[in-house]
Write a protein that holds these residues in place. Structure first.
Motif, PDB file in Angstrom:
ATOM      1  N   ALA A  23      -1.060   2.041  -2.132  1.00  0.00           N
ATOM      2  CA  ALA A  23      -2.609   2.682  -1.746  1.00  0.00           C
ATOM      3  C   ALA A  23      -3.080   3.930  -1.494  1.00  0.00           C
ATOM      4  O   ALA A  23      -3.716   3.762  -2.885  1.00  0.00           O
ATOM      5  CB  ALA A  23      -3.563   1.372  -1.008  1.00  0.00           C
ATOM      6  N   LEU A  24      -2.803   4.358  -0.965  1.00  0.00           N
ATOM      7  CA  LEU A  24      -3.152   6.230  -0.535  1.00  0.00           C
ATOM      8  C   LEU A  24      -2.589   7.044  -2.446  1.00  0.00           C
ATOM      9  O   LEU A  24      -3.721   8.097  -1.384  1.00  0.00           O
ATOM     10  CB  LEU A  24      -2.126   6.257   0.519  1.00  0.00           C
ATOM     11  N   ALA A  25      -1.642   6.276  -2.365  1.00  0.00           N
ATOM     12  CA  ALA A  25      -1.104   7.152  -4.034  1.00  0.00           C
ATOM     13  C   ALA A  25      -2.123   7.035  -5.053  1.00  0.00           C
ATOM     14  O   ALA A  25      -2.840   8.111  -5.415  1.00  0.00           O
ATOM     15  CB  ALA A  25       0.047   6.913  -4.127  1.00  0.00           C
ATOM     16  N   TYR A  26      -2.991   5.789  -4.575  1.00  0.00           N
ATOM     17  CA  TYR A  26      -3.961   5.860  -6.167  1.00  0.00           C
ATOM     18  C   TYR A  26      -5.115   6.920  -5.972  1.00  0.00           C
ATOM     19  O   TYR A  26      -5.606   7.188  -5.717  1.00  0.00           O
ATOM     20  CB  TYR A  26      -4.525   3.978  -6.373  1.00  0.00           C
ATOM     21  N   LEU A  27      -5.852   6.784  -3.551  1.00  0.00           N
ATOM     22  CA  LEU A  27      -6.344   7.313  -3.590  1.00  0.00           C
ATOM     23  C   LEU A  27      -6.298   8.655  -3.798  1.00  0.00           C
ATOM     24  O   LEU A  27      -7.400   9.639  -3.839  1.00  0.00           O
ATOM     25  CB  LEU A  27      -6.405   6.853  -2.088  1.00  0.00           C
ATOM     26  N   ARG A  28      -5.584   9.066  -3.630  1.00  0.00           N
ATOM     27  CA  ARG A  28      -5.237  11.346  -3.592  1.00  0.00           C
ATOM     28  C   ARG A  28      -5.489  11.157  -4.535  1.00  0.00           C
ATOM     29  O   ARG A  28      -5.889  12.062  -5.246  1.00  0.00           O
ATOM     30  CB  ARG A  28      -3.593  10.962  -3.647  1.00  0.00           C
ATOM     31  N   LEU A  29      -4.629  10.187  -5.984  1.00  0.00           N
ATOM     32  CA  LEU A  29      -5.018  10.448  -7.864  1.00  0.00           C
ATOM     33  C   LEU A  29      -6.525  10.679  -7.152  1.00  0.00           C
ATOM     34  O   LEU A  29      -7.084  11.586  -8.585  1.00  0.00           O
ATOM     35  CB  LEU A  29      -3.924   9.943  -8.505  1.00  0.00           C
ATOM     36  N   ALA A  30      -6.873   9.759  -7.087  1.00  0.00           N
ATOM     37  CA  ALA A  30      -8.474   9.486  -7.250  1.00  0.00           C
ATOM     38  C   ALA A  30      -9.404  10.892  -6.971  1.00  0.00           C
ATOM     39  O   ALA A  30     -10.295  11.040  -7.234  1.00  0.00           O
ATOM     40  CB  ALA A  30      -9.591   8.482  -6.560  1.00  0.00           C
ATOM     41  N   VAL A  31      -8.704  11.671  -5.579  1.00  0.00           N
ATOM     42  CA  VAL A  31      -9.597  13.136  -4.968  1.00  0.00           C
ATOM     43  C   VAL A  31      -8.615  14.195  -5.578  1.00  0.00           C
ATOM     44  O   VAL A  31      -9.477  15.140  -6.255  1.00  0.00           O
ATOM     45  CB  VAL A  31     -10.022  13.093  -3.827  1.00  0.00           C
ATOM     46  N   HIS A  32      -7.601  13.669  -6.531  1.00  0.00           N
ATOM     47  CA  HIS A  32      -6.651  14.901  -7.460  1.00  0.00           C
ATOM     48  C   HIS A  32      -6.087  14.997  -7.882  1.00  0.00           C
ATOM     49  O   HIS A  32      -4.594  13.786  -7.460  1.00  0.00           O
ATOM     50  CB  HIS A  32      -6.158  15.725  -5.151  1.00  0.00           C
ATOM     51  N   ARG A  33      -6.140  14.477  -9.715  1.00  0.00           N
ATOM     52  CA  ARG A  33      -5.426  13.653 -10.596  1.00  0.00           C
ATOM     53  C   ARG A  33      -4.401  14.651 -10.826  1.00  0.00           C
ATOM     54  O   ARG A  33      -3.003  14.331 -11.003  1.00  0.00           O
ATOM     55  CB  ARG A  33      -6.678  13.579 -11.605  1.00  0.00           C
ATOM     56  N   ASP A  34      -3.838  16.187 -10.018  1.00  0.00           N
ATOM     57  CA  ASP A  34      -3.003  17.091 -10.875  1.00  0.00           C
ATOM     58  C   ASP A  34      -1.930  16.408  -9.233  1.00  0.00           C
ATOM     59  O   ASP A  34      -1.223  16.798  -9.129  1.00  0.00           O
ATOM     60  CB  ASP A  34      -2.900  18.104 -10.503  1.00  0.00           C
ATOM     61  N   ASP A  35      -1.629  15.511  -7.894  1.00  0.00           N
ATOM     62  CA  ASP A  35      -1.205  15.057  -7.194  1.00  0.00           C
ATOM     63  C   ASP A  35       0.709  14.784  -7.941  1.00  0.00           C
ATOM     64  O   ASP A  35       0.203  13.386  -8.486  1.00  0.00           O
ATOM     65  CB  ASP A  35      -2.042  14.078  -6.531  1.00  0.00           C
ATOM     66  N   ASP A  36       0.973  15.485  -8.478  1.00  0.00           N
ATOM     67  CA  ASP A  36       2.589  14.704  -9.413  1.00  0.00           C
ATOM     68  C   ASP A  36       3.296  13.468  -8.571  1.00  0.00           C
ATOM     69  O   ASP A  36       3.543  12.724  -8.947  1.00  0.00           O
ATOM     70  CB  ASP A  36       3.391  15.901  -9.626  1.00  0.00           C
ATOM     71  N   HIS A  37       3.499  13.966  -7.342  1.00  0.00           N
ATOM     72  CA  HIS A  37       3.726  12.965  -6.684  1.00  0.00           C
ATOM     73  C   HIS A  37       3.530  11.752  -6.191  1.00  0.00           C
ATOM     74  O   HIS A  37       4.154  11.126  -6.603  1.00  0.00           O
ATOM     75  CB  HIS A  37       3.813  13.998  -5.058  1.00  0.00           C
ATOM     76  N   ALA A  38       2.078  11.658  -5.968  1.00  0.00           N
ATOM     77  CA  ALA A  38       1.757  10.495  -5.979  1.00  0.00           C
ATOM     78  C   ALA A  38       1.133  10.405  -7.163  1.00  0.00           C
ATOM     79  O   ALA A  38       1.538   8.110  -7.550  1.00  0.00           O
ATOM     80  CB  ALA A  38       0.039  10.626  -6.056  1.00  0.00           C
ATOM     81  N   LEU A  39       1.627  10.438  -8.361  1.00  0.00           N
ATOM     82  CA  LEU A  39       2.047   9.730 -10.173  1.00  0.00           C
ATOM     83  C   LEU A  39       2.397   9.079  -9.660  1.00  0.00           C
ATOM     84  O   LEU A  39       2.451   7.556 -10.156  1.00  0.00           O
ATOM     85  CB  LEU A  39       1.114  10.682 -10.802  1.00  0.00           C
ATOM     86  N   LEU A  40       4.230   9.941  -9.621  1.00  0.00           N
ATOM     87  CA  LEU A  40       5.251   9.102  -9.440  1.00  0.00           C
ATOM     88  C   LEU A  40       5.137   7.894  -8.904  1.00  0.00           C
ATOM     89  O   LEU A  40       6.148   7.218  -9.493  1.00  0.00           O
ATOM     90  CB  LEU A  40       6.236  10.297  -9.293  1.00  0.00           C
ATOM     91  N   ARG A  41       4.781   7.709  -7.762  1.00  0.00           N
ATOM     92  CA  ARG A  41       4.889   6.409  -6.837  1.00  0.00           C
ATOM     93  C   ARG A  41       4.145   5.549  -7.331  1.00  0.00           C
ATOM     94  O   ARG A  41       4.877   4.508  -7.729  1.00  0.00           O
ATOM     95  CB  ARG A  41       4.603   7.038  -5.609  1.00  0.00           C
ATOM     96  N   ILE A  42       3.358   5.325  -8.001  1.00  0.00           N
ATOM     97  CA  ILE A  42       2.885   4.115  -8.696  1.00  0.00           C
ATOM     98  C   ILE A  42       2.862   4.365 -10.172  1.00  0.00           C
ATOM     99  O   ILE A  42       1.576   3.201 -10.672  1.00  0.00           O
ATOM    100  CB  ILE A  42       1.137   4.333  -8.412  1.00  0.00           C
TER     101      ILE A  42
END
Ligand SMILES: Nc1ncnc2c1ncn2[C@@H]1O[C@H](COP(=O)(O)OP(=O)(O)OP(=O)(O)O)[C@@H](O)[C@H]1O
Ligand SMILES: [Mg+2]
Length: 728
Positions: A395-414
């Protein structure tokens, strides 16, 4: 004759003379060196209250550093009860929490995006693995954990990849990986824990105007557990205190237990030299433990050779003997502990006042199993905490992408969590596209969206979250994210009950977002108290990453506390169980045969023993399963170091017990006054130097004052004769 004056300042009542001198010490550098349970933390807290109470400082002038978020929260609560000031603008937290707060405010100067993300150590490790894979380096050639340790150690020494060089090819390779890692973090807008400190230090160091601002703001800097500061933390502190702040550090060299993470006891001596401190203030009375417990701890630590030297005595009676139990195997040891806990509970001791300590986390499993079977509620500090659970990190990874779409790490997670038919092949395509176009994974996904309906749907979801993040309230956004991502539904549909229960954690996350108060968060009160928009989400995410390193205060249910000895530092309990006291376990295997390492283990044992107020149990297992093999346990040398007359060898029989007790701090109301002199007033004396008035009163037409002159001691003076200048 001044007793009644002190009674008027309830803040100071109950302190012993050494504590009183330390609390009211003039605004000069001060080092308090004292053993466990001597009131160091209490003195530190009371000193802050005293400074505020006597208007020597306003909350925003205070910077206070604690070792854990839990300790920071406790200190804030205590202070809240002692003074009437709003503590919102006081900087009180851990090194990491405070540096995080600093970087949120000064992200521009630090060259970080406003929504920069904090990587916890699991995130960091995942990123390192990803980079190794991209670079085509096998995990045998460079072990990810080794590289992680290398990077963190360099940062803790203040070194960037560009500062490093090595003759051997292996270290060269580690340095190259470090450089690659730094670049990726910059591109993705992330900072690991060590980076928070290093970046904050670099920014202050490079910007004299900023440094001057903070130096003049923080007139009082106070640090607890100073013995465990590392080189970078020391530099950060001394930089901030370099403008003349009154730095007050408290510590105990015998409790230095983070040498493996770069802690330097030498910082104590360095501090004294750098700040012209002649001698540390010592507190020698222990208020925590019964006599036998203290005698045991003193006897054990006396075996260490490298010590700064201090004494510890108690006014309490000898109390009960220390109970020692040797169980047939580890299961029996756990059953013994559970049985004693039950007995203590029946006699009225709340579970929360009991703690079971162990040397390493792995030992908690069998204890947990047994407590669970016996229906004894327990809580683990330092285990898998709320914010580290898989569903929460999704869930936090989605929130991260919500504020910072270039967060590759979060994107790979979800990207495929919950499963949405985006398989490993598609992910690889996206990665290739990103690499060849030199863009982030999300940007690559956007480019590929035309060719795949599944990618297009994912891109739409992230865009949607991004737009909402700009305007929505934090709790609303979190609720929406948990639902719209499909995570909640996905777990709700699972067959295994434990999997379904993950939805409860997701609900709890929404709750946490609703009650998130940035100013009470782990050391950060944010640029504004506003809970809408990207800044709030970023603050919440940073809070989650930092909080994951600490205890989750959940439920409020009465529960036994389980934790490693490291996590127990600074805490106290009525009854303490120190388990697994076997050679090779405590002291740990790696330390055997290494004199310095054994000394560190012994300090750890000293910390363990001194957590106990009234009852102490030591236990071991004669046989234990380890790596699938049965091993015979030899009693720990540390048990042998306790004088036998203090020990009571037990057969597993429960014993009697009384109830716990609390300390109360009265709220400060009045300051003694007389003839223009009042408690807290700064004065100067021709002979004794700078001082602070502790109490003043009129007697027989003249005004008598009691003044703390720091190293010159506490003096009682008649103002008609003594030449006292008021400094304020
Ligand atoms: N003057 C005092 N009178 C009564 N109780 C005291 C006094 N000073 C400290 N205490 C109590 O003694 C206990 C230990 O104090 P504290 O935790 O501040 O010690 P410490 O030196 O920080 O210990 P540690 O080294 O384990 O961190 C606490 O319960 C505290 O409230
Ligand atoms: Mg303490």
């Amino acid at each position: 004759m001044f007793e009644e004056d002190f009674a008027q300042t309830p803040l100071l009542s109950g302190l012993n003379p050494e504590q009183l001198a330390a609390v009211t010490y003039p605004a000069e550098p001060l080092l308090i060196l004292a053993g466990a349970g001597s009131g160091k933390t209490r003195v530190l807290t009371t000193r802050i209250a005293w400074l505020l109470h006597t208007a020597q400082a306003q909350p925003h002038n205070v910077l206070a550093v604690t070792f854990t978020n839990k300790a920071a929260k406790e200190m804030r609560t205590r202070l809240g009860a002692m003074v009437s000031h709003s503590l919102r603008r006081m900087w009180l937290g851990t090194f990491h929490g405070l540096c995080h707060r600093f970087l949120r405010i000064h992200h521009r100067e630090a060259d970080l995006p406003p929504s920069f993300q904090v990587l916890d150590s699991a995130d960091q490790l995942a990123l390192i693995k990803r980079l190794l894979k991209q670079a085509g380096i096998s995990e045998e050639a460079v072990v990810p954990r080794v590289l992680q340790g290398f990077i963190n150690a360099q940062k803790e020494n203040g070194l960037r990849a560009a500062d490093l060089d090595a003759p051997d090819p292996h270290t060269k390779r580690l340095i190259a990986c470090y450089a690659d890692y730094e670049q990726t973090c910059r591109r993705e807008g992330t900072a690991d824990f060590a980076e928070l400190l290093l970046r904050a230090y670099e920014v202050l160091n490079a910007r004299p105007e900023l440094l001057a601002h903070y130096q003049s703001r923080f007139t009082h800097i106070l640090v607890d557990e100073f013995q465990d500061t590392n080189a970078l933390q020391y530099r950060w502190l001394t930089l901030l205190a370099g403008g003349g702040a009154a730095l007050c550090a408290v510590g105990d060299d015998d409790q230095s237990i983070y040498r493996f993470r770069g802690a330097r006891v030498g910082n104590m001596a360095d501090l004294m030299t750098a700040f012209g401190i002649d001698a540390p203030v010592k507190l020698e009375q222990n208020y925590r433990s019964a006599g036998n417990i203290l005698a045991a701890a003193n006897a054990v630590i006396a075996r260490n050779r490298k010590r700064l030297g201090k004494n510890l005595r108690t006014g309490a009676g000898a109390g009960e003997p220390i109970r020692f139990y040797s169980a047939a195997d580890d299961a029996a040891e756990a059953r013994f502990i559970a049985g004693e806990i039950q007995a203590l509970r029946q006699e009225g001791l709340p579970l929360a006042h009991m703690a079971v300590l162990y040397r390493s986390n792995a030992q908690s499993r069998i204890l947990e199993q047994t407590l669970f079977a016996e229906r004894i509620p327990y809580r683990i500090y330092g285990g898998l905490r709320f914010y580290e659970r898989a569903e929460i990190k999704h869930a936090l990874a989605y929130l991260r992408l919500a504020v910072h779409r270039d967060d590759d790490h979060a994107l790979l997670r979800i990207i495929n969590m919950p499963p949405r038919g985006i398989g490993a092949r598609t992910v690889e395509q996206i990665q290739q596209q990103a690499q060849s176009a030199g863009v982030s994974l999300f940007a690559a996904a956007v480019q590929l969206a035309g060719a795949s309906a599944k990618i297009a749907a994912f891109v739409r979801l992230i865009h949607d979250l991004h737009e909402r993040a700009q305007v929505a309230d934090l709790a609303e956004l979190t609720a929406y994210t948990v639902a719209a991502s499909g995570l909640h539904d996905y777990f709700a549909k699972q067959k295994i009950p434990a999997e379904r229960e993950r939805t409860e954690n997701l609900d709890e996350l929404v709750n946490a977002a609703r009650f998130f108060r940035p100013e009470e968060a782990a050391g950060w009160d944010g640029v504004s108290a506003d809970t809408a928009g990207v800044a709030a989400v970023a603050a919440f995410l940073g809070h989650a990453a930092l909080e994951a390193g600490d205890n989750q205060a959940d439920g409020g249910q009465d529960a036994v506390q389980l934790m490693t000895v490291h996590a127990a530092k600074g805490l106290e309990f009525d009854a303490v169980f120190v388990s697994g006291l076997e050679e090779g376990r405590f002291p740990g295997e790696q330390s055997l045969g290494d004199a310095e390492a054994i000394e560190e283990e012994r300090r750890l044992m000293y910390v363990a023993l001194t957590r106990a107020k009234r009852r102490l149990y030591l236990s071991m297992a004669q046989q234990r399963m380890l790596h699938g093999m049965t091993r015979t346990g030899v009693p720990s040398r540390f048990v042998g170091e306790i004088p036998e007359n203090l020990l009571h060898f037990l057969s597993p029989k429960p014993a009697r017990r009384g109830a716990g007790h609390f300390d109360r701090f009265g709220a400060a109301q009045t300051a003694a006054a007389g003839g223009g002199f009042y408690a807290g007033l700064r004065v100067r004396h021709t002979k004794f130097g700078k001082g602070v008035v502790l109490a003043a009163r009129e007697a027989g037409g003249s005004v008598r004052v009691k003044v703390n002159f720091g190293s010159a001691g506490i003096k009682e003076l008649d103002t008609a004769f003594a030449r006292l200048e008021m400094e304020d």
